[in-house]
Design a protein around this motif. Structure first.
Motif, PDB file in Angstrom:
ATOM      1  N   ARG A   1       0.835  -1.210   0.000  1.00  0.00           N
ATOM      2  CA  ARG A   1       0.000   0.000   0.000  1.00  0.00           C
ATOM      3  C   ARG A   1       0.865   1.254   0.000  1.00  0.00           C
ATOM      4  N   TRP A   2       1.894   1.293   0.830  1.00  0.00           N
ATOM      5  CA  TRP A   2       2.785   2.453   0.886  1.00  0.00           C
ATOM      6  C   TRP A   2       3.475   2.673  -0.453  1.00  0.00           C
ATOM      7  N   LEU A   3       3.913   1.589  -1.108  1.00  0.00           N
ATOM      8  CA  LEU A   3       4.569   1.724  -2.413  1.00  0.00           C
ATOM      9  C   LEU A   3       3.626   2.299  -3.451  1.00  0.00           C
ATOM     10  N   LYS A   4       2.380   1.863  -3.401  1.00  0.00           N
ATOM     11  CA  LYS A   4       1.385   2.368  -4.351  1.00  0.00           C
ATOM     12  C   LYS A   4       1.114   3.857  -4.119  1.00  0.00           C
ATOM     13  N   ILE A   5       0.924   4.252  -2.869  1.00  0.00           N
ATOM     14  CA  ILE A   5       0.605   5.650  -2.551  1.00  0.00           C
ATOM     15  C   ILE A   5       1.787   6.566  -2.828  1.00  0.00           C
ATOM     16  N   THR A   6       2.991   6.131  -2.447  1.00  0.00           N
ATOM     17  CA  THR A   6       4.176   6.993  -2.590  1.00  0.00           C
ATOM     18  C   THR A   6       4.845   6.862  -3.956  1.00  0.00           C
TER      19      THR A   6
ATOM     20  N   TYR B   1       6.888   5.336   7.938  1.00  0.00           N
ATOM     21  CA  TYR B   1       6.719   3.900   7.719  1.00  0.00           C
ATOM     22  C   TYR B   1       7.457   3.103   8.794  1.00  0.00           C
ATOM     23  N   ARG B   2       8.646   3.562   9.173  1.00  0.00           N
ATOM     24  CA  ARG B   2       9.415   2.856  10.207  1.00  0.00           C
ATOM     25  C   ARG B   2       8.595   2.693  11.478  1.00  0.00           C
TER      26      ARG B   2
ATOM     27  N   GLY C   1      -2.536  -1.941   6.231  1.00  0.00           N
ATOM     28  CA  GLY C   1      -2.613  -0.822   5.296  1.00  0.00           C
ATOM     29  C   GLY C   1      -2.648   0.555   5.905  1.00  0.00           C
ATOM     30  N   LEU C   2      -2.256   0.710   7.178  1.00  0.00           N
ATOM     31  CA  LEU C   2      -2.238   2.050   7.778  1.00  0.00           C
ATOM     32  C   LEU C   2      -1.182   2.894   7.078  1.00  0.00           C
TER      33      LEU C   2
ATOM     34  N   ARG D   1      -8.873  -1.313   8.562  1.00  0.00           N
ATOM     35  CA  ARG D   1      -8.043  -1.564   7.386  1.00  0.00           C
ATOM     36  C   ARG D   1      -7.939  -0.319   6.496  1.00  0.00           C
ATOM     37  N   ASP D   2      -6.770  -0.094   5.907  1.00  0.00           N
ATOM     38  CA  ASP D   2      -6.540   0.946   4.888  1.00  0.00           C
ATOM     39  C   ASP D   2      -6.879   2.359   5.358  1.00  0.00           C
ATOM     40  N   CYS D   3      -6.513   2.693   6.565  1.00  0.00           N
ATOM     41  CA  CYS D   3      -6.746   4.055   7.067  1.00  0.00           C
ATOM     42  C   CYS D   3      -5.588   4.968   6.683  1.00  0.00           C
TER      43      CYS D   3
END
Length: 197
Positions: A39-44, A64-65, A99-100, A117-119
């Motif tokens: 999710r992070w890869l998709k958003i960023t 992310y860390r 997915g936070l 999920r996915d917030c």
């Protein structure tokens, strides 16, 4: 040129991130950690390879860390000095769905009873207690924009949004957007409205 330099930095980071890579691949919470990374890869827009993407996120995204260290639990105390957490982002919630995503994360305190999920949570947000026991619950796909405050025993319904600087002290129904102090509904199921909570 810039992308090549970024790749070199990520590859060099892999040395110090070896314990993190092992946790990424073998931790009991692996499925959730991998979902977070995707999710992070998709958003960023930071790449599509999950393994290399994990290294990229750990190297360049301190927010992310913090999420990763929550996912791996107490063992994080042994390794977070190798790749420090963001020291102005506090995630005190244990029950967090996959997915936070935290954008910026500066001066943000997350102390909810649970997060779905996915917030998506922005900077300078406070999600916390109104007394010793009452804290918020966030449903799935909830967005909390910059400066918003979600306080007390309230529920943010699935697909709901708190606008910038909103102060939410009452339950927010599903599929609603709220703004203001105190917060009120300006959109319900995609339709503009003006309703009290």
């Amino acid at each position: 040129m810039k992308n090549n330099i970024k790749k070199i930095v990520v590859i060099l980071s892999a040395i110090r991130l070896l314990p993190h890579i092992l946790l990424f691949n073998f931790h009991g919470n692996k499925k959730v950690i991998h979902y977070d990374v995707e999710r992070w890869l998709k958003i960023t827009n930071s790449g599509s390879n999950t393994q290399f993407g994990f290294l990229t996120l750990m190297t360049f995204y301190p927010e992310y860390r913090n999420v990763f260290y929550v996912r791996v639990g107490k063992i994080s105390f042994l390794i977070n000095w190798l790749c420090p957490k963001m020291n102005t982002l506090f995630i005190l919630t244990k029950n967090i769905g996959p997915g936070l995503f935290i954008q910026h994360g500066f001066a943000t305190i997350i102390s909810a009873k649970s997060i779905g999920r996915d917030c998506w949570i922005n900077q300078q947000v406070t999600i916390g207690f109104s007394n010793a026991t009452d804290s918020p619950e966030l449903g799935d796909n909830v967005t909390i924009n910059a400066g918003a405050k979600i306080i007390g025993k309230v529920k943010m319904g699935n697909n709901s949004k708190a606008g910038a600087n909103a102060v939410v002290v009452k339950n927010v129904p599903e599929n609603c957007t709220v703004i203001g102090v105190p917060a009120y509904i300006i959109r319900r199921d995609g339709v503009r409205v003006k309703e009290e909570l």
